[in-house]
Write an enzyme that holds these catalytic residues in place. Structure first.
Site, PDB file in Angstrom:
ATOM      1  N   LEU A   1       3.527   6.889  -2.357  1.00 37.81           N
ATOM      2  CA  LEU A   1       4.858   7.115  -2.915  1.00 37.81           C
ATOM      3  C   LEU A   1       4.888   7.206  -4.434  1.00 37.81           C
ATOM      4  CD1 LEU A   1       6.894   5.194  -0.280  1.00 37.81           C
ATOM      5  CD2 LEU A   1       7.195   7.585  -0.923  1.00 37.81           C
TER       6      LEU A   1
ATOM      7  N   PHE B   1       0.804  -1.226   0.000  1.00 34.93           N
ATOM      8  CA  PHE B   1       0.000   0.000   0.000  1.00 34.93           C
ATOM      9  C   PHE B   1       0.836   1.273   0.000  1.00 34.93           C
ATOM     10  CE2 PHE B   1      -0.477   2.763   3.710  1.00 34.93           C
ATOM     11  CZ  PHE B   1       0.327   2.142   4.647  1.00 34.93           C
ATOM     12  N   LYS B   2       2.124   1.179   0.305  1.00 31.90           N
ATOM     13  CA  LYS B   2       2.968   2.375   0.307  1.00 31.90           C
ATOM     14  C   LYS B   2       2.972   3.085  -1.060  1.00 31.90           C
ATOM     15  CE  LYS B   2       4.672   1.524   4.525  1.00 31.90           C
ATOM     16  NZ  LYS B   2       3.951   0.300   4.925  1.00 31.90           N
ATOM     17  N   ASP B   3       2.706   2.316  -2.117  1.00 35.52           N
ATOM     18  CA  ASP B   3       2.648   2.927  -3.449  1.00 35.52           C
ATOM     19  C   ASP B   3       1.584   4.015  -3.541  1.00 35.52           C
ATOM     20  OD1 ASP B   3       4.632   1.322  -4.625  1.00 35.52           O
ATOM     21  OD2 ASP B   3       3.197  -0.254  -5.103  1.00 35.52           O
TER      22      ASP B   3
END
Ligand SMILES: *Cc1c(COP(=O)(O)O)cnc(C)c1O
Length: 496
Positions: A118, A113-115
């Site tokens: 980011l 989920f960091k995408d």
């Protein structure tokens, strides 16, 4: 124009671009918007008719107005959340039974989920450099428990005016995560494994940020430090978007009616993702209650139950490594929002000096009106992966399973009437050996074999970013770990 203040005092004010550029405030605090912008019901209704990038641009603009134009934000969001980068859509929802919904945030380039933050944040930083007339290069330092590092490397690779170095704990990330980082492409990137756990690595980075001598050397070489960790406001603000967007999708698919309250459950580590949900609630999104789901490292569960935050406890390495955290940095923003700067300064000092603090009972009760902490141990995580697959034919990863366990427990014990939106933070293939073992009882030494076996077993395809990873060239040797004390030296040596 929206102004940002530090959680440790209101003296330092800056704009959104300034906050994103700096990452951490000068007094060691975290930037927060001076006011939280409010939604009107009309606005939510109009968001329902939009695409994800359009929704994102509208919401980001509420926090970044005055510096970033809505057109700029829309252009950036159209690119960041395109089908090319998110083939399955940025934030699709799966229905498990009548009331449980899963918000899948891992359809981006690194399968976690960091995408969601980011992919857009480098664009916000790039614009921030131009908007603030910056001539120096931004030096991004990242401490990662696995997923942030890869997502930041993908987001910042070959971005003009930026260099990025990622540190990860050698014993704290999965083999696939290591391979993903070790094979990173790009001319402005480097990656190092550090001896110790995530908190050691994160503390090492925090120390470098706070070191005036290091800042001086950087200045002389034409650089300045910036952060991509979830303490950076630029990370947090794009995460608010998907809660509003998910609400619209639930309205659009008939799961709820406009205005209905939902509950939200978030598998939590650094407290960034769930804090974004809290911001969405404060903006006026009809969220009734937030469930903060932890794994065996349940410092937050204890905090919400007792009012004592105590990091002096055994640290466990679990099958959900991105949540193996004893210092949840973003909790500081919640403390600021609910108790003010003065109290936050005092609590953070106690945390640093004694490893613990206690909030007063009134505040704890107030927090419990909005948050419940729950946790899921290793056995229950395994069981949840199995039962979720058996019951719903839904394949989930270990972090998502921690969330689902807590979500279902909350529904059973407290509120079975409202729709529960439980957040899914990683593709099951990112943690394939654990998932495969939990489904079948069989173990694989090699993660890549496990991926293949899991695909054969479930017929759920391996996401493109993870397939063929073993054939890529290793650029950054995972075995060459450095000591925590050498992190600064390593950074300075790379700056030529
Ligand atoms: C980062 C991460 C988390 C924890 O999110 P926080 O914002 O740090 O609370 C949970 N699951 C996965 C897979 C992650 O990568």
């Amino acid at each position: 124009m929206m102004q940002y203040v530090s959680t440790r005092g209101e003296s330092e004010r800056t704009t959104a671009a300034g906050a994103i550029k700096k990452g951490l405030a000068g007094d060691g605090g975290l930037f927060v918007p001076e006011e939280i912008p409010l939604l009107h019901e009309d606005m939510l209704t109009s968001l329902c008719g939009m695409t994800y990038p359009q929704r994102a641009a509208k919401i980001l603009y509420m926090y970044l107005d005055g510096e970033y134009t809505e057109e700029e934000l829309l252009a950036d969001c159209e690119d960041a959340y395109s089908r090319k980068r998110f083939p399955g859509g940025p934030a699709p929802i799966a229905a498990l039974g009548e009331k449980l919904r899963v918000l899948e945030l891992w359809h981006g380039p690194t399968a976690a989920f960091k995408d969601m933050a980011l992919q857009i944040m480098p664009k916000l930083l790039s614009r921030a450099l131009v908007k603030t007339g910056e001539s120096r290069t931004a030096y991004i330092l990242v401490a990662t428990s696995g997923d942030t590092g890869k997502a930041a490397l993908e987001g910042y690779r070959d971005v003009d005016g930026v260099r990025i170095t990622v540190f990860y704990p050698v014993d704290g990330v999965s083999r696939v995560q290591k391979l993903q980082m070790a094979t990173q492409e790009g001319t402005n990137v480097s990656v190092h494994s550090v001896v110790g756990n995530f908190d050691d690595t994160q503390n090492g980075v925090k120390q470098i940020f706070a070191d005036p001598a290091a800042a001086q050397v950087l200045q002389e070489k034409g650089y300045f430090f910036s952060s991509a960790n979830s303490i950076n406001w630029g990370r947090l603000v794009p995460q608010i978007v998907y809660y509003l967007s998910a609400y619209c999708d639930l309205v659009n698919d008939g799961s709820i009616r406009m205005g209905d309250e939902i509950n939200v459950c978030v598998p939590t580590g650094n407290f960034g993702n769930i804090l974004a949900a809290y911001f969405a609630k404060k903006m006026g999104l009809p969220i009734h209650h937030l469930v903060c789901a932890s794994n065996k490292n349940h410092v937050l569960t204890d905090f919400f139950a007792t009012g004592v935050y105590d990091r002096s406890r055994p640290f466990y390495t679990t099958t959900s490594p991105s949540m193996d955290i004893l210092i949840s940095s973003n909790l500081e923003r919640l403390l600021y929002l609910t108790a003010g700067a003065e109290e936050t300064v005092s609590l953070m000092r106690q945390l640093k000096e004694n490893g613990s603090y206690r909030i007063d009972e009134k505040l704890r009760v107030r927090l419990n009106h909005r948050f419940t902490g729950m946790y899921c141990d290793e056995d229950r995580t395994a069981e949840t992966i199995r039962t979720t697959y058996e019951k719903y034919k839904y394949l989930c990863d270990t972090h998502t399973a921690v969330g689902l366990y807590c979500a279902e427990k909350y529904m059973k014990e407290f509120d079975g009437n409202r729709v529960m939106l439980s957040v899914s933070t990683a593709s099951p293939y990112k943690f394939a050996p654990a998932v495969y073992r939990d489904l079948t009882g069989k173990t694989f030494e090699n993660e890549l074999d496990a991926m293949q076996a899991l695909e054969e077993l479930t017929c759920v395809p391996v996401p493109a970013p993870l397939s063929g990873i073993a054939e890529r060239r290793i650029r950054f040797d995972p075995e060459a770990s450095i000591a925590r004390e050498d992190m600064l030296k390593t950074v300075l040596a790379e700056m030529n």
